[in-house]
Design a protein around this motif. Structure first.
Motif, PDB file in Angstrom:
ATOM      1  N   ARG A 152      -3.740  94.780 -19.252  1.00  9.98           N
ATOM      2  CA  ARG A 152      -3.252  96.039 -18.417  1.00  9.98           C
ATOM      3  C   ARG A 152      -4.829  96.734 -18.344  1.00  9.98           C
ATOM      4  O   ARG A 152      -5.486  96.671 -19.717  1.00  9.98           O
ATOM      5  N   VAL A 211       3.477  89.531 -11.999  1.00  8.42           N
ATOM      6  CA  VAL A 211       1.991  90.119 -11.921  1.00  8.42           C
ATOM      7  C   VAL A 211       2.608  91.721 -11.265  1.00  8.42           C
ATOM      8  O   VAL A 211       3.473  91.871 -10.003  1.00  8.42           O
ATOM      9  N   THR A 261      -7.620  99.962  -7.647  1.00  6.11           N
ATOM     10  CA  THR A 261      -6.846  98.519  -8.119  1.00  6.11           C
ATOM     11  C   THR A 261      -6.986  98.581  -8.968  1.00  6.11           C
ATOM     12  O   THR A 261      -7.551  97.832  -9.772  1.00  6.11           O
ATOM     13  N   HIS A 296       4.430  93.698  -6.078  1.00  2.00           N
ATOM     14  CA  HIS A 296       4.918  93.103  -7.659  1.00  2.00           C
ATOM     15  C   HIS A 296       5.964  92.063  -7.670  1.00  2.00           C
ATOM     16  O   HIS A 296       6.271  91.396  -6.462  1.00  2.00           O
ATOM     17  N   VAL A 336       0.465  94.836  -8.546  1.00  2.00           N
ATOM     18  CA  VAL A 336      -0.956  95.242  -8.259  1.00  2.00           C
ATOM     19  C   VAL A 336      -0.452  96.183  -7.801  1.00  2.00           C
ATOM     20  O   VAL A 336       0.172  96.832  -6.632  1.00  2.00           O
ATOM     21  N   VAL A 365      -4.499  95.659 -11.677  1.00  2.53           N
ATOM     22  CA  VAL A 365      -3.814  94.596 -11.669  1.00  2.53           C
ATOM     23  C   VAL A 365      -3.463  94.850 -13.004  1.00  2.53           C
ATOM     24  O   VAL A 365      -3.507  94.573 -13.901  1.00  2.53           O
TER      25      VAL A 365
END
Length: 282
Positions: free
Chosen positions: A69, A251, A270, A234, A253, A272
């Motif tokens: 992260r 995962v 952005t 997600h 975003v 992720v």
């Protein structure tokens, strides 16, 4: 069980440590039994009872994972860290998850609502060079409420939390919508949308730069207002090896928006996050 996710969001990523909490929430949510890989209607990360359990039983999930992260919301540098997984529910009424300690005061026909006591982790200026001179943000207990409604295979949920020991940490809200389906006898997939909203105090604490901070850090003065902070997607996949053991992959975003995205602290709008964990369900 739940997504990131959050979080504290829970997710979010409200702050570096809250981003970690979001990762924990995602994986803990996925520890939940089949057909509930995201979260319980009681809370974005409260687990549902397994088919073998009754509503009067304990439901305990333990595990360990690792997540990659950003080191703080808006950072361009990433780090990997271990993520403990814990989720406890009793009598379909009281639950303890990364989202906090909650009570289902209302629990009727898929609708649940009640109070929530949780935790806003702090932020250290030593977490990243970009934060040098901004000072530390102290952690705080937070109190609020949640509500959720499940109409299989969908679920929508919202929560609101206010910092109560360091009130300057502000007010954070989240909204989530999930779709979950069993794609094989062992695998449960959850896909969802989420967003976070915050008041001015929260935004100024996590994304603002005061006159003093500007002098110490060299960053321009910035005073954000409240409003929408981020929107995200997600996905969670739970693979049940047995009634007790499951592997969880997730995962998420998130896109920082509005005043949060324009902060001079933000290097990458952005964000992720992803990870994997192994859980044991009692």
């Amino acid at each position: 069980m739940t997504s990131c996710p959050e979080t504290a969001r829970t997710g979010t990523f409200p702050a570096r440590s809250l981003a970690a909490a979001g990762a924990i929430g995602v994986m803990l949510a996925m520890v939940s039994p089949p057909l509930h890989a995201q979260s319980d209607p009681a809370s974005p990360s409260a687990p549902a009872a397994s088919p073998q359990q009754t509503v009067t039983s304990w439901n305990v999930n333990l595990g360990l994972g690792v997540a990659a992260r950003p080191v703080y919301p808006g950072a361009k540098r990433y780090e990997a860290s271990p993520v403990p997984m814990l989720s406890v529910r009793y009598r379909d009424t009281v639950f303890l998850t990364p989202e906090g300690l909650g009570i289902n005061l209302v629990n009727y026909n898929g609708f649940r609502a009640g109070p929530l006591l949780s935790y806003f982790a702090g932020r250290d200026q030593g977490d990243d060079a970009r934060l040098n001179g901004l000072g530390d943000i102290q952690p705080s207990l937070a109190a609020g409420a949640f509500l959720a409604y499940r109409f299989d295979p969908f679920e929508v949920a919202a929560e609101l939390r206010q910092a109560v020991t360091h009130t300057g940490n502000g007010l954070l809200g989240s909204v989530r919508a999930d779709y979950r389906t069993r794609i094989t006898p062992q695998a449960v997939l959850t896909l969802g949308l989420d967003m976070h909203l915050a008041n001015g105090k929260y935004e100024r604490t996590w994304f603002g730069v005061s006159d003093r901070q500007s002098a110490n850090s060299g960053l321009p003065v910035y005073t954000p207002g409240g409003g929408l902070q981020d929107v995200g997607l997600h996905a969670n996949l739970t693979w049940n090896w047995s009634r007790h053991i499951a592997t969880h992959v997730f995962v998420a975003v998130k896109q920082l928006v509005s005043d949060a995205a324009d902060s001079p602290i933000v290097e990458r709008k952005t964000q992720v996050m992803g990870g994997v964990g192994l859980g044991y369900r009692f």
